[in-house]
Write an enzyme that holds these catalytic residues in place. Structure first.
Site, PDB file in Angstrom:
ATOM      1  N   ASP A 260      -3.372  -6.103  -5.976  1.00 50.06           N
ATOM      2  CA  ASP A 260      -4.362  -5.636  -5.008  1.00 50.06           C
ATOM      3  C   ASP A 260      -5.643  -6.452  -5.111  1.00 50.06           C
ATOM      4  OD1 ASP A 260      -2.564  -3.744  -4.269  1.00 50.06           O
ATOM      5  OD2 ASP A 260      -3.556  -2.059  -5.263  1.00 50.06           O
ATOM      6  N   GLU A 261      -6.006  -6.808  -6.355  1.00 50.14           N
ATOM      7  CA  GLU A 261      -7.238  -7.582  -6.552  1.00 50.14           C
ATOM      8  C   GLU A 261      -7.138  -8.953  -5.890  1.00 50.14           C
ATOM      9  OE1 GLU A 261      -7.011  -4.503  -9.669  1.00 50.14           O
ATOM     10  OE2 GLU A 261      -5.603  -6.007  -8.954  1.00 50.14           O
ATOM     11  N   GLU A 262      -6.001  -9.603  -6.057  1.00 53.78           N
ATOM     12  CA  GLU A 262      -5.804 -10.917  -5.437  1.00 53.78           C
ATOM     13  C   GLU A 262      -5.843 -10.806  -3.916  1.00 53.78           C
ATOM     14  OE1 GLU A 262      -2.879 -13.613  -8.022  1.00 53.78           O
ATOM     15  OE2 GLU A 262      -2.158 -11.565  -7.835  1.00 53.78           O
ATOM     16  N   TYR A 263      -5.207  -9.762  -3.399  1.00 54.98           N
ATOM     17  CA  TYR A 263      -5.202  -9.546  -1.949  1.00 54.98           C
ATOM     18  C   TYR A 263      -6.631  -9.330  -1.445  1.00 54.98           C
ATOM     19  CZ  TYR A 263      -4.330  -7.454   2.604  1.00 54.98           C
ATOM     20  OH  TYR A 263      -4.349  -7.178   3.955  1.00 54.98           O
TER      21      TYR A 263
ATOM     22  N   GLU B 277      19.371   7.080  13.722  1.00 62.96           N
ATOM     23  CA  GLU B 277      18.032   6.782  13.218  1.00 62.96           C
ATOM     24  C   GLU B 277      17.315   8.087  12.904  1.00 62.96           C
ATOM     25  OE1 GLU B 277      17.796   2.983  16.276  1.00 62.96           O
ATOM     26  OE2 GLU B 277      16.314   4.580  16.443  1.00 62.96           O
TER      27      GLU B 277
ATOM     28  N   LYS C   8      14.630  10.815  13.088  1.00 63.90           N
ATOM     29  CA  LYS C   8      13.690  11.204  14.152  1.00 63.90           C
ATOM     30  C   LYS C   8      12.351  11.536  13.495  1.00 63.90           C
ATOM     31  CE  LYS C   8      13.268  14.100  18.253  1.00 63.90           C
ATOM     32  NZ  LYS C   8      11.924  14.620  17.950  1.00 63.90           N
TER      33      LYS C   8
ATOM     34  N   ARG D  70       2.515   7.445  24.494  1.00 55.86           N
ATOM     35  CA  ARG D  70       3.552   7.843  25.446  1.00 55.86           C
ATOM     36  C   ARG D  70       2.951   8.480  26.692  1.00 55.86           C
ATOM     37  NH1 ARG D  70       6.444  12.204  26.966  1.00 55.86           N
ATOM     38  NH2 ARG D  70       8.578  11.802  27.680  1.00 55.86           N
TER      39      ARG D  70
ATOM     40  N   LYS E 285      18.903  17.727  16.003  1.00 55.04           N
ATOM     41  CA  LYS E 285      17.818  18.338  15.248  1.00 55.04           C
ATOM     42  C   LYS E 285      18.322  19.046  13.987  1.00 55.04           C
ATOM     43  CE  LYS E 285      14.031  17.927  17.908  1.00 55.04           C
ATOM     44  NZ  LYS E 285      13.347  19.156  18.202  1.00 55.04           N
TER      45      LYS E 285
ATOM     46  N   CYS F   3     -19.643  35.384  -3.472  1.00 57.33           N
ATOM     47  CA  CYS F   3     -18.681  34.498  -4.129  1.00 57.33           C
ATOM     48  C   CYS F   3     -17.785  35.308  -5.065  1.00 57.33           C
ATOM     49  CB  CYS F   3     -19.415  33.419  -4.920  1.00 57.33           C
ATOM     50  SG  CYS F   3     -18.300  32.378  -5.913  1.00 57.33           S
TER      51      CYS F   3
END
Length: 665
Positions: A34-37, A114, A116, A137, A311, A405
């Site tokens: 992550d540091e390099e990125y 696939e 859903k 959509r 479903k 409280c």
């Protein structure tokens, strides 16, 4: 270097970052840390600021920061985005299969199954490989232009691997872990939480401030190519492979089935597995694989004849509310929790469900004694979805807003008209302090080992501290009052507290518990302001001008430092000798410059976070994965699979003693 060379460098950086985005967000197989990125991205941001003439709307830098929009314009879809017919049972799937074969006049049909995804459908358009627009959509005929927000989704490329003019479609969603994180923060801050990940996605993608979208870490799966014949594609299975090849993230669970029995078996398999995923799915989409068959079958005005949604049965069960508990969070937000008759929901026993806030209770008309349906939001989080009112007996009790409280008896109320949460307004409420202390002493903040949740609770209950800064004023006599702590434990805790005075600035910022400020934001603030004093004096404009700091975060920082209690805590930390400034880079040694380390196992003298900080302070780099570019694997006790990988690649392996020698010599 002339401008032409700078342009070439910018282009090279963009390509490199895009490649790493693909490795990380699409393949889930990063090859740099992550540091390099972050360094690559920071360099690109600096060059683009210096040379604005080389601006590109498809640069990876467009995924950070944000724009504030006036609204969303409506745009016609190139071809309608139709909905799907659906079914919940095996018999209807078999009937669908028979109908398809009869219409086509064939004996066998292949299907692609696939997942859903329960998110928001999106249409993406590219010209010559460059991202152009993203449409929601909408009503299927026209959608809204959500391009600026979609640019912030890291798994959606702004440039493809091929210079294609193409339209693709898929689903945008919020991973369950991000949904949980947002709702936890929302409840702490008195905001309305989202009911489920789909609502969270819809609410996020329609934000007018795209910097908010960038922070919520939406994700995507792409599954459809418009006019696939242009690209020589003959089947949906080929299309999924093609989409991945040109840079899109596709769902790894998609399956090619040669008959309807395979479809049903896969549906049964995923019915069991769905709660193990980090995204919400509500079924399978079954598609005829062959595109020529799809064209022959055609569509109705509403849905394609060649696809159907299969479903899953609803994950819900009936229970009864026995009582209501009130929890107090770090910021004082009082969260009502329903205590339920235990029920088995998807293999786990559920005894409690959050009711979020009192507006939610009023909206659902939830009462003690009610029979209710409990569902798992995202397949994970129990929540009450509806009351079974026909089972009411008249003995049910309305849930009242607390007048004080439940922990300290202090005043309660709202801190602004807009928020929905009721809070404890007592700044000295012990429960608020306990929750804040848990963050303050954690590894990501001051890292005071020995102060676990139970010890923290005992310290607060014994009134040894009034705020988090008081931890630095504890004495051996104070800690001796805590049951379960011997002399050795007390000495260790005090040693850790003393050591914590030299905590890096970004971790001090995390420990302060500023709402919405996590590790990444804390590092940005520490690098920019160098001290707590400078940060506390920062203006709204100054904060929002920083890449990665949006309006919400800026507002929280300013409000936090305006608070008189905060000022007192900062004074006490300073007087205790806690370092509130960042060390200058000039103090960095270059002893480990150019060397890349991977860390595995447990160490005696350091935590893994401390090892990482030492390496970086001495100029080295720490990555998460062993590769041929790794110089050293630093091994502690009980190393993981990285050890075997290092042996295979011939990476030099060193132990803790060798590492100490390396940094001292």
């Amino acid at each position: 270097m002339d401008k032409k060379k700078f342009k070439e460098e910018i282009e090279k950086l963009r390509e490199e970052i895009e490649y790493h985005n693909y490795r990380y967000y699409v393949l889930a197989d990063p090859v740099i840390s992550d540091e390099e990125y972050d360094k690559l991205l920071k360099k690109l941001i600096e060059l683009e600021k210096k040379y604005p003439e080389f601006y590109s709307p498809t640069s990876p830098t467009q995924k950070v920061g944000g724009k504030v929009l006036d609204g969303f314009k409506k745009v016609m879809h190139s071809i309608p985005m139709l909905s799907l017919d659906n079914t919940y049972n095996e018999e209807e799937i078999k009937e669908f299969d028979e109908r398809i074969k009869k219409l086509l006049g064939v004996n066998e049909v292949e299907y692609v199954c696939e997942l859903k995804i329960d998110g928001i459908s999106v249409a993406l358009r590219y010209e010559n490989g460059q991202f152009v627009t993203a449409l929601s959509r909408g009503d299927g005929i026209e959608g809204e232009d959500i391009s600026e927000n979609v640019k912030k989704i890291k798994s959606i490329p702004l440039r493809l691997f091929k210079n294609l003019t193409i339209e693709v479609r898929g689903e945008i969603f919020m991973p369950v872990k991000e949904f949980e994180k947002y709702n936890k923060i929302a409840e702490e801050e008195g905001l309305q939480p989202f009911a489920n990940p789909r609502n969270a996605t819809a609410g996020t993608i329609r934000q007018l401030d795209s910097s908010i979208v960038a922070k919520r870490n939406l994700d995507s799966f792409i599954y459809y190519v418009v006019n696939p014949e242009i690209y020589g594609l003959k089947t949906q299975w080929e299309a999924l492979k093609f989409l991945k090849e040109i840079g899109f993230k596709t769902n790894p669970y998609s399956r090619l089935c040669h008959d309807v029995n395979c479809v049903i078996d896969f549906w049964k398999e995923m019915t069991k597995k769905r709660t193990q995923l980090d995204y919400w799915i509500d079924g399978l989409v079954i598609k005829v694989n062959n595109f020529e068959y799809q064209r022959k079958l055609g569509e109705t005005a509403k849905a394609p004849r060649w696809a159907i949604a299969f479903k899953f049965p609803s994950i819900k069960a009936e229970s009864k509310i026995l009582n209501i508990e009130l929890n107090v969070g770090r910021t004082g937000v009082i969260t009502p929790v329903a205590v339920l008759e235990p029920i088995n929901l998807e293999g786990s026993i559920v005894k409690r469900a959050s009711l979020h806030n009192f507006d939610y209770i009023k909206e659902k008309d939830i009462r003690i004694g009610d029979h209710v349906y409990v569902e798992k939001a995202g397949g994970i989080i129990p929540q009450i979805v509806s009351v079974i009112k026909e089972k009411r007996t008249g003995k049910e009790l309305e849930i009242e807003i607390p007048k004080s409280c439940p922990i300290c008896g202090g005043k309660v109320g709202k801190i602004s008209e807009e928020e929905v949460a009721i809070r404890c307004l007592n700044p000295h409420c012990p429960q608020k302090l306990k929750r804040h202390m848990e963050i303050f002493v954690s590894k990501s903040a001051f890292n005071i080992s020995g102060l676990g949740e139970k010890i923290v609770e005992k310290i607060v209950d014994a009134r040894l501290i009034n705020d988090v800064a008081d931890i630095f004023y504890l004495t051996p006599f104070d800690l001796a009052q805590i049951s379960g702590l011997g002399q050795k434990s007390i000495a260790n805790i005090l040693e850790q507290i003393e050591k914590a005075k030299n905590t890096p600035l970004y971790r001090v910022i995390i420990g302060l518990g500023i709402p919405l400020v996590g590790e990444k934001t804390a590092k940005i603030l520490a690098d920019k302001f160098k001290s707590i004093k400078a940060l506390s004096q920062a203006s709204y404009d100054e904060l929002t001008s920083i890449e990665g700091i949006g309006p919400e975060v800026a507002k929280n920082i300013i409000e936090y430092f305006k608070n008189e209690k905060t000022k007192e805590i900062i004074r006490k930390l300073e007087n205790a000798g806690v370092k509130l400034e960042q060390e200058e880079d000039t103090k960095k040694s270059s002893k480990l410059a150019g060397l890349t380390f991977v860390i595995t196992g447990k160490f005696n003298s350091f935590t893994r976070e401390e090892v990482k900080e030492i390496i970086e302070k001495l100029g080295g780099k720490v990555t998460n994965t062993v590769s041929s570019k790794t110089d050293y694997l630093l091994v502690g006790e009980k190393p993981g699979s990285k050890y075997q990988k290092a042996l295979e690649l011939g990476v030099k392996i060193i132990n803790e003693d060798e590492f100490k020698k390396m940094i001292i010599d």
